[in-house]
Design a protein around this motif. Structure first.
Motif, PDB file in Angstrom:
ATOM      1  N   SER A  58      22.092   0.573 -22.927  1.00  0.00           N
ATOM      2  CA  SER A  58      22.902   1.775 -23.045  1.00  0.00           C
ATOM      3  C   SER A  58      24.334   1.527 -22.564  1.00  0.00           C
ATOM      4  O   SER A  58      24.547   0.890 -21.550  1.00  0.00           O
ATOM      5  N   GLY A  59      25.292   2.019 -23.335  1.00  0.00           N
ATOM      6  CA  GLY A  59      26.688   1.936 -22.926  1.00  0.00           C
ATOM      7  C   GLY A  59      27.369   0.623 -23.242  1.00  0.00           C
ATOM      8  O   GLY A  59      28.506   0.398 -22.836  1.00  0.00           O
ATOM      9  N   THR A  65      27.317   2.084 -30.423  1.00  0.00           N
ATOM     10  CA  THR A  65      27.748   3.217 -31.240  1.00  0.00           C
ATOM     11  C   THR A  65      29.225   3.112 -31.587  1.00  0.00           C
ATOM     12  O   THR A  65      29.640   3.413 -32.707  1.00  0.00           O
ATOM     13  N   THR A  66      30.023   2.671 -30.635  1.00  0.00           N
ATOM     14  CA  THR A  66      31.456   2.516 -30.879  1.00  0.00           C
ATOM     15  C   THR A  66      31.710   1.553 -32.037  1.00  0.00           C
ATOM     16  O   THR A  66      32.539   1.824 -32.915  1.00  0.00           O
TER      17      THR A  66
END
Ligand SMILES: Nc1ncnc2c1ncn2[C@@H]1O[C@H](COP(=O)(O)OP(=O)(O)OP(=O)(O)O)[C@@H](O)[C@H]1O
Ligand SMILES: [Mg+2]
Lengths: 279, 343
Positions: free
Chosen positions: B38-39, B43-44
């Motif tokens: 996660s992070g 997605t970016t």
């Protein structure tokens, strides 16, 4: 022992009695007085006949509807960019904007009407600017007109529209617009096909609030419209307190109530049609 | 259908770098996964490909042509969002037909293609339902149909299975693979589930902390992770600091044979799976250890063994009928030791 229903009734009885005595009874009496006249015995439609034949009352009736519609449209047109801009602003900007949006609601209607007087009067800021720029040769007479009432009420009621629109736009998932764009819709198409439909529930609430409040507004039309642009509310006032014709005032009141109820009914009807595809 | 390439992509939010110099390529018709915790910037990266984020620097190429200046609505990329983003006030058929309408197709054509797409995802009779009347799995299928029906050059899926329960997820995984194979659309899948990435992908891009760590086929990554992060992420339990010797590695003074082209004397990490450790008789063992902890799962037993190799105990797995205790001897086959760069 009382059953639950009986107990509920027993508990709410005092409230019913108070509301009944303080609100319903006077309202019924007032409305009943619309059908009486000092010169005639018993039930009469004389007051309504008088209104029907009065050019002033007719003007006030249409002006009231016209003002409410225009004010609602103005708040819708201004409300969308404001609501969307507000939601897109970062958290820091929002903390500055929110008080600006809500603060006017905490200022007395009368104070705000006087604000508009300062702006619109012949020696006011608006005319100073027009004169200074040489756009007009002599001051425009804006005060005590329908325009002044529309301006004042639009400013007064805009926050209700913005807050209603925001409530429904906020619930929409942020990816919907992106989904629309990925499917080939440009931002303008996306606005009309996705953002507007998403906001319909808020638009309906906002329209109900703004229209009903515009219909029944009193202080703003009195102070900004004066005697030159009477609405139904200010007409009631002048019948009741200048000519002391309480029956005529009651008759106008009844017309206003019917107008408001008709609108609420219309709003619910449209709402039910449209809202089928929501929730 | 096109190939997708991300070339030296950098995305900064103010001072924060969400993606740092990412590069990878998905060939036409292939399925590539971006895998990472996660992070890490998955997605970016996906949003940059879709055109919702402008790259701080670097290029996005579709069929080897840069598309940096093409807005999202002209890129012809289908997206399935993690939350599906179905239009709540439209029926299933209207949702699926939306992209076709934007392409100005006539009604009959839209109806035919919509039917076809809904059949393909196994939802032949839900046309008139609203999204809220569908189950999670059905919504996901509608989102997939909506993205597929426009015959996109590329399809982007952002954790499409994460909102489903475990059973449905396994089912949809095969479904997704089947649909992707049938339509032959180049697909980029974002996930933090390594099993998902390994079962579905032709290529995997492993990301961590905004950086692409490794790009390779599932097999390559499984057999030859290139750094401690990737090794750990794909579940290799034992990762120990070591030093390269002429024909092997030295872990805390113990020499092991291993295959590697790293220069002798360099500091590296040595990694091995718990399942690759073997129990040895007294004479054949390479090192000894003391069982200090144990856990029994359904299929195998897991032991913590304190050895001279590291301060923390290493992990050992045995068949469920094999119980261990006290001092044991262990050995490792040379080809099972993976040599990793230090991070
Ligand atoms: N608009 C933004 N402004 C500032 N920081 C952002 C923004 N969007 C993402 N980030 C940051 O960039 C980093 C990467 O975000 P990203 O959404 O790509 O992660 P992810 O790998 O998709 O994670 P997850 O698996 O949780 O979805 C995160 O640390 C996030 O906080
Ligand atoms: Mg993400």
């Amino acid at each position: 022992m009382l059953s639950a229903t009986q107990r509920n009734w027993a508990l709410s009885l005092p409230a019913f009695v108070i509301v009944g005595l303080l609100a319903v009874v006077p309202a019924v009496m007032m409305l009943a007085s619309a059908f009486t006249s000092p010169d005639i015995e018993g039930f009469t439609l004389a007051n309504f006949e008088k209104l029907w034949n009065s050019k002033l009352a007719f003007q006030a009736f249409w002006r009231t509807i016209r003002v409410a519609i225009i004010v609602t449209l103005i708040t819708i047109v201004l409300g969308y960019p404001l609501a969307i801009g507000f939601l897109r602003a970062g958290p820091r900007m929002q903390s500055i904007l929110l008080p600006m949006l809500v603060f006017p609601l905490m200022v007395s209607v009368v104070v705000r009407a006087y604000g508009w007087i300062v702006v619109l009067s012949p020696s006011g800021i608006f005319n100073q600017v027009l004169l200074g720029l040489g756009i007009v040769a002599s001051p425009v007479d804006l005060l005590y007109s329908e325009t002044a009432v529309i301006l004042g009420e639009s400013q007064l009621l805009l926050p209700y529209m913005v807050l209603s629109l925001m409530a429904s736009l906020q619930k929409a998932e942020s990816n919907l617009e992106e989904a629309s764009m990925s499917l080939g819709a440009n931002p303008v198409t996306t606005f009309f096909r996705i953002v507007i439909p998403i906001s319909v529930p808020g638009l309906l609430t906002g329209t109900l609030l703004v229209f009903a409040l515009a219909l029944t507004a009193f202080a703003t039309p009195l102070l900004l419209g004066g005697g030159r642009a009477p609405l139904l509310t200010t007409l009631i006032y002048s019948f009741a307190f200048t000519t002391f014709d309480w029956s005529a005032a009651a008759a106008v009141g009844l017309v206003l109530v019917i107008l408001a109820l008709a609108f609420v009914w219309l709003q619910r009807w449209v709402g039910q049609k449209v809202m089928k595809s929501y929730e | 259908m096109s190939s997708v390439e991300v070339r030296n992509l950098v995305k900064k939010y103010g001072d924060f770098t969400a993606v740092r110099d990412a590069s990878f390529r998905a060939e036409t018709g292939s399925l590539i996964s971006i895998l990472g915790p996660s992070g890490c910037g998955k997605t970016t990266t996906l949003r940059a490909i879709a055109g919702f984020e402008t790259a701080t620097s670097g290029d996005i190429l579709l069929d080897d042509k840069p598309v940096n200046d093409i807005p999202p609505w002209r890129r012809n990329i289908g997206i399935v969002f993690q939350s599906y983003a179905l239009f709540p006030f439209m029926t299933v058929a209207d949702n699926v037909g939306y992209g076709l309408k934007m392409r100005k197709m006539d009604r009959d054509q839209i109806a035919r293609k919509t039917d076809d797409a809904l059949n393909r995802v196994g939802l032949p009779d839900s046309h008139l339902k609203y999204p809220r009347q569908l189950s999670g799995g059905q919504r996901q299928r509608v989102a997939l149909a909506r993205a597929l029906v426009i015959e996109p050059a590329v399809m982007l899926l952002d954790e499409p299975l994460s909102a489903l329960d475990a059973k449905l997820r396994d089912e949809m995984r095969f479904e997704l693979k089947r649909i992707q194979r049938q339509s032959g659309v180049t697909t980029l899948l974002v996930t933090h589930d390594q099993e998902e990435a390994f079962t579905l992908s032709d290529q995997i891009v492993v990301m961590n902390n905004a950086v692409v760590k490794q790009v390779g086929s599932p097999r390559e990554i499984w057999d030859n992770p290139n750094c401690a992060f990737v090794a750990d992420f794909i579940g290799i339990e034992n990762i120990l600091p070591a030093e390269r010797t002429t024909n092997g590695v030295r872990i805390a003074g113990h020499d092991f044979a291993a295959l590697s082209d790293a220069a002798p004397g360099s500091d590296i990490m040595a990694a091995f799976r718990s399942s690759d450790l073997e129990l040895a008789g007294d004479e054949a063992g390479q090192f000894a250890g003391q069982v200090v902890g144990e856990a029994y799962t359904g299929n195998y037993n897991v032991y913590q063994v304190q050895t001279g190799l590291s301060e923390a105990p290493i992990i050992l797995k045995t068949g469920k009928s094999q119980r261990l205790s006290g001092t044991i001897n262990l050995k490792l086959a040379p080809d099972r030791i993976k040599i990793l760069e230090r991070d």
